[in-house]
Write a protein that holds these residues in place. Structure first.
Motif, mmCIF file in Angstrom:
data_model
loop_
_atom_site.group_PDB
_atom_site.id
_atom_site.type_symbol
_atom_site.label_atom_id
_atom_site.label_comp_id
_atom_site.label_asym_id
_atom_site.label_seq_id
_atom_site.Cartn_x
_atom_site.Cartn_y
_atom_site.Cartn_z
ATOM 1 N N ALA A 207 0.625 -1.172 0.024
ATOM 2 C CA ALA A 207 -0.003 0.024 0.116
ATOM 3 C C ALA A 207 0.804 1.179 0.057
ATOM 4 N N CYS A 208 2.339 1.128 -0.048
ATOM 5 C CA CYS A 208 3.042 2.235 0.093
ATOM 6 C C CYS A 208 2.892 3.208 -1.371
ATOM 7 N N PRO A 209 2.436 4.499 -0.981
ATOM 8 C CA PRO A 209 2.070 5.493 -2.226
ATOM 9 C C PRO A 209 3.281 5.516 -3.120
ATOM 10 N N THR A 210 2.821 5.698 -4.437
ATOM 11 C CA THR A 210 3.681 6.051 -5.529
ATOM 12 C C THR A 210 3.440 7.218 -6.288
ATOM 13 N N VAL A 211 4.324 7.501 -7.272
ATOM 14 C CA VAL A 211 3.985 8.544 -8.108
ATOM 15 C C VAL A 211 3.361 7.907 -9.279
ATOM 16 N N CYS A 212 1.940 8.133 -9.528
ATOM 17 C CA CYS A 212 1.406 7.507 -10.643
ATOM 18 C C CYS A 212 0.582 8.347 -11.672
ATOM 19 N N GLY A 213 1.086 9.039 -12.006
ATOM 20 C CA GLY A 213 0.440 10.098 -12.898
ATOM 21 C C GLY A 213 0.580 9.883 -14.543
ATOM 22 N N HIS A 214 1.260 8.818 -14.874
ATOM 23 C CA HIS A 214 1.564 8.846 -16.462
ATOM 24 C C HIS A 214 0.500 7.607 -16.912
ATOM 25 N N ALA A 215 -0.056 7.750 -18.240
ATOM 26 C CA ALA A 215 -1.109 7.070 -18.953
ATOM 27 C C ALA A 215 -0.373 5.543 -19.571
ATOM 28 N N ALA A 216 0.848 5.356 -19.360
ATOM 29 C CA ALA A 216 1.747 4.429 -19.886
ATOM 30 C C ALA A 216 2.951 4.303 -19.402
ATOM 31 N N PRO A 217 3.754 3.036 -19.427
ATOM 32 C CA PRO A 217 4.885 2.779 -18.572
ATOM 33 C C PRO A 217 5.817 3.840 -18.435
ATOM 34 N N VAL A 218 6.453 4.116 -17.400
ATOM 35 C CA VAL A 218 7.680 5.178 -17.187
ATOM 36 C C VAL A 218 8.936 4.457 -17.716
#
Length: 521
Positions: free
Chosen positions: A90-101
């Motif tokens: 459940a650790c928060p991540t940076v998840c604002g992209h619509a496709a793989p980073v």
């Protein structure tokens, strides 16, 4: 020392030179690598399986960032550098992209700012709060949209604030002013095929690139001109890498016609022949070079390898000298390189890697063995600090400057930055005043803490808002000055102690030398 003894020593030295070749003197000949214990590793990290030749990891003195697997879109994990143990699902991540980073890079001038490039054709800039994330981050402070295909290369300018270079699978290089979200320069005709690597030189006046056409190019991004070209840097067809060294030379990695991995050193003044070529092995992994400008050492690691090789580059032939290698049983999925500002100077640590396993991040320290507990000034020359030498507008106007250096004596802690303190207060004031000024560009409305990074402090529109807060700032000024004075006094006291200790050490060594010369030893 007797003449007979001197002759014996000379004979032994000549015999060793004959048997082992010329013995090269270097303080880094005995650098050794050591993995940290299991309890200091980071476990349960779902490292990304994306098929892109990047390190998948970025490290600075505050944070570790790792590109991870995501159910939908793309995300990466950011944790404090002191973090160890298991990562909760459940650790928060940076998840604002619509496709793989595909790539992530920390800003060299702000340890809280990180850029990410993705298959969704965008580059996003994020501001990580001190202490790390407490909730998932989906809103970037700046969104850069200028590529028509996926973006896989990021390179922050080494000395100018807020200048970011990006390159994508559209064979285009873009240079951005992150402070305003503006596309400054676009080089669309310099490369006929896929760009493999881009790197700035020391003062940020030029970049070197390698491309699928096997050519090495030196480019002036402000004028958009190709200054130098060398065809067929490596004969193999697999991807290559190139980095500028601090003296202006260029180091490349690639493959030979027989698929052997190679490293070559080039002088941009004469690219007709390489200064040196080192053959490695026949593994398939692309060699990723990590260059340390302070020690002039190059570390090579490849995806799927179980080893990290390190070399020293000097002005003496054969110019590139193999030092040693670190070997382990587990292959690496990628890795991040921690520069001088984050290493432990008390343990003579000159570099640190964060090796990515399938579900683990393992730190590996590169250390020079020394008996003394004192600060080793020869291992730690002044290094590039976090303060930028130029503002974005100054670099755009044609100025170049070397990095501003800081001392690592007593350990490094970033001083209060007058640039960042001023700039971070600006966006807050701008966001509260919805009536004044132009609206930010579309997609960049969330750039509250970074968008105005290069606006002049004398901006007429911002002046009244800044003035409204000067009263509160004046009340805290004596306190800040007192804290700064205490820090300076403490540093002076520590330096005096070091000087005294070094003087005592010199006296001991002089006495030992006198005894040797008198034949007592």
């Amino acid at each position: 020392m007797s003449a007979c003894r001197k002759k014996s020593l000379n004979f032994l030295q000549q015999d060793m030179s004959f048997r082992r070749g010329v013995v090269r003197q270097s303080k880094f000949r005995h650098v050794f690598a050591q993995a940290w214990k299991a309890e200091h590793c980071i476990d349960d990290v779902r490292v990304s399986r994306v098929t892109w030749d990047s390190g998948l990891c970025a490290v600075n003195p505050k944070f570790i960032a790792v590109i991870i697997e995501a159910g939908g879109g793309g995300s990466f994990l950011v944790v404090p550098i002191s973090k160890s143990g298991r990562i909760d699902q459940a650790c928060p991540t940076v998840c604002g992209h619509a496709a793989p980073v595909l790539e992530i890079q920390w800003s060299p001038h702000d340890d809280n700012i990180i850029a990410s490039a993705s298959e969704d054709c965008t580059v996003k800039v994020w501001q990580i709060p001190d202490g790390g994330l407490t909730s998932p981050m989906t809103e970037a402070i700046v969104i850069l949209e200028g590529h028509s295909k996926r973006v896989g290369i990021l390179a922050w300018h080494p000395t100018a604030f807020n200048i970011l270079l990006t390159a994508g699978c559209d064979n285009v290089i873009c240079v951005w002013n992150v402070g305003t979200g503006e596309l400054l320069y676009q080089l669309s005709d310099a490369h006929p095929d896929l760009i493999y690597s881009v790197g700035w030189n020391k003062d940020g006046s030029a970049v070197c690139t390698v491309c699928k056409d096997k050519a090495l190019r030196v480019i002036d991004p402000r004028r958009g001109t190709v200054l130098k070209v060398r065809e067929k840097v490596h004969d193999g067809t697999r991807p290559m890498r190139a980095v500028f060294l601090s003296d202006g030379k260029i180091l490349t990695t690639g493959f030979s016609r027989m698929s052997e991995r190679q490293m070559a050193l080039w002088d941009p003044k004469d690219l007709s022949e390489p200064m040196a070529v080192q053959e490695m092995d026949t593994s398939n992994g692309v060699l990723l070079p990590f260059y340390d400008p302070d020690t002039n050492m190059v570390y090579l690691c490849g995806k799927g390898d179980c080893t990290i090789r390190y070399f020293e580059v000097t002005d003496e032939s054969p110019y590139v000298h193999f030092l040693s290698l670190y070997s382990s049983k587990e292959p690496q999925r990628g890795g991040g390189f921690l520069g001088k500002r984050g290493v432990d100077v008390n343990k003579c640590e000159i570099a640190r890697f964060y090796k990515l396993h399938e579900r683990k991040v393992e730190p590996i320290s590169m250390t020079v063995p020394r008996k003394s507990d004192l600060f080793q000034g020869d291992l730690y020359p002044d290094t590039a600090g976090s303060e930028p030498a130029l503002l974005a507008d100054e670099w755009i106007a044609g100025q170049d400057a070397a990095p501003l250096l800081v001392s690592l004596s007593g350990g490094y802690s970033a001083p209060p930055s007058k640039h960042r303190d001023t700039l971070r207060s600006k966006p807050k004031l701008v966001s509260q005043d919805s009536g004044g000024g132009a609206a930010p560009p579309a997609g960049n409305a969330a750039a509250s803490s970074f968008v105005s990074a290069t606006r002049e402090p004398e901006d007429e529109a911002a002046a009244p808002r800044v003035a409204a807060r000067e009263t509160d700032g004046n009340a805290e000024r004596p306190k800040r000055e007192e804290e700064l004075l205490n820090e300076l006094l403490a540093e002076m006291k520590a330096l005096r102690a070091v000087v005294v200790a070094q003087s005592q050490r010199i006296e001991v060594l002089e006495r030992q030398l006198a005894r040797i010369e008198d034949g007592d030893v």
